[in-house]
Write a protein that holds these residues in place. Structure first.
Motif, PDB file in Angstrom:
ATOM      1  N   ASP A 160      45.075  36.047 -15.047  1.00 60.27           N
ATOM      2  CA  ASP A 160      45.214  35.987 -16.284  1.00 60.27           C
ATOM      3  C   ASP A 160      46.455  35.380 -16.726  1.00 60.27           C
ATOM      4  O   ASP A 160      47.436  35.300 -15.848  1.00 60.27           O
ATOM      5  N   SER A 201      42.294  31.990 -18.080  1.00 63.84           N
ATOM      6  CA  SER A 201      42.980  32.122 -19.067  1.00 63.84           C
ATOM      7  C   SER A 201      41.739  32.229 -20.291  1.00 63.84           C
ATOM      8  O   SER A 201      40.779  30.448 -20.459  1.00 63.84           O
ATOM      9  N   ASN A 251      38.843  30.278 -21.868  1.00 65.43           N
ATOM     10  CA  ASN A 251      36.946  31.081 -21.250  1.00 65.43           C
ATOM     11  C   ASN A 251      36.206  30.928 -20.534  1.00 65.43           C
ATOM     12  O   ASN A 251      34.965  30.932 -20.857  1.00 65.43           O
TER      13      ASN A 251
END
Length: 157
Positions: free
Chosen positions: A10, A45, A69
């Protein structure tokens, strides 16, 4: 079927520090080491592809991205998967956000070619969105939208 080996990481709160910075040289060296060991290095991310391509411009080995996402997968600069939202869905989400969180810190849409911010954030600096514009009416957006991002800082007691 072959065995896949990958590392997914992330960005916000993981790779980036509190000042939205990271050690570029170290990341480049680490990715090179992983690739020599036949690992895929993936950035995953909620950020838009626009933001991620800006953040990782100094990292040429970052070639695999899961953006918005999971709404969009990009490999070597080419979109290999994308799932967009209908305007009706976006309107429902936007109405919910306006009712529940009347003053979020930022509200943006991840479009195919740019980030589209709500008009009330025109004065907010957006350094990671080099290609951006603003909206006041969702119905006027003609670009495919992969994600709606609402950022809210919650205070702890």
């Amino acid at each position: 079927m072959g065995k896949y080996r990958f590392i997914a990481i992330d960005v916000d709160g993981t790779l980036l520090d509190d000042n939205d910075k990271f050690d570029v040289n170290r990341l480049n060296k680490d990715i090179e080491l992983l690739q020599r060991q036949n690992y895929h290095f993936i950035i995953a991310s909620g950020n838009s592809y626009d933001a991620l391509s800006t953040i990782f411009q100094p990292c040429p080995l970052v070639t695999e991205l899961v953006a918005e996402n999971g709404g969009r997968l990009i490999i070597n600069g080419k979109s290999v998967y994308g799932k967009t939202h209908s305007i009706a869905t976006l309107q429902q989400l936007y109405a919910f956000i306006k009712h529940t969180f009347p003053s979020p810190d930022i509200l943006s849409l991840s479009g195919k070619t740019q980030t589209i911010l709500a008009e009330q954030y025109r004065d907010v600096p957006v350094p990671f969105y080099p290609h951006h514009t603003y909206f006041s009416d969702l119905q006027k957006i003609i670009e495919p939208i992969y994600n709606l991002k609402c950022q809210i800082k919650l205070e702890r007691n």
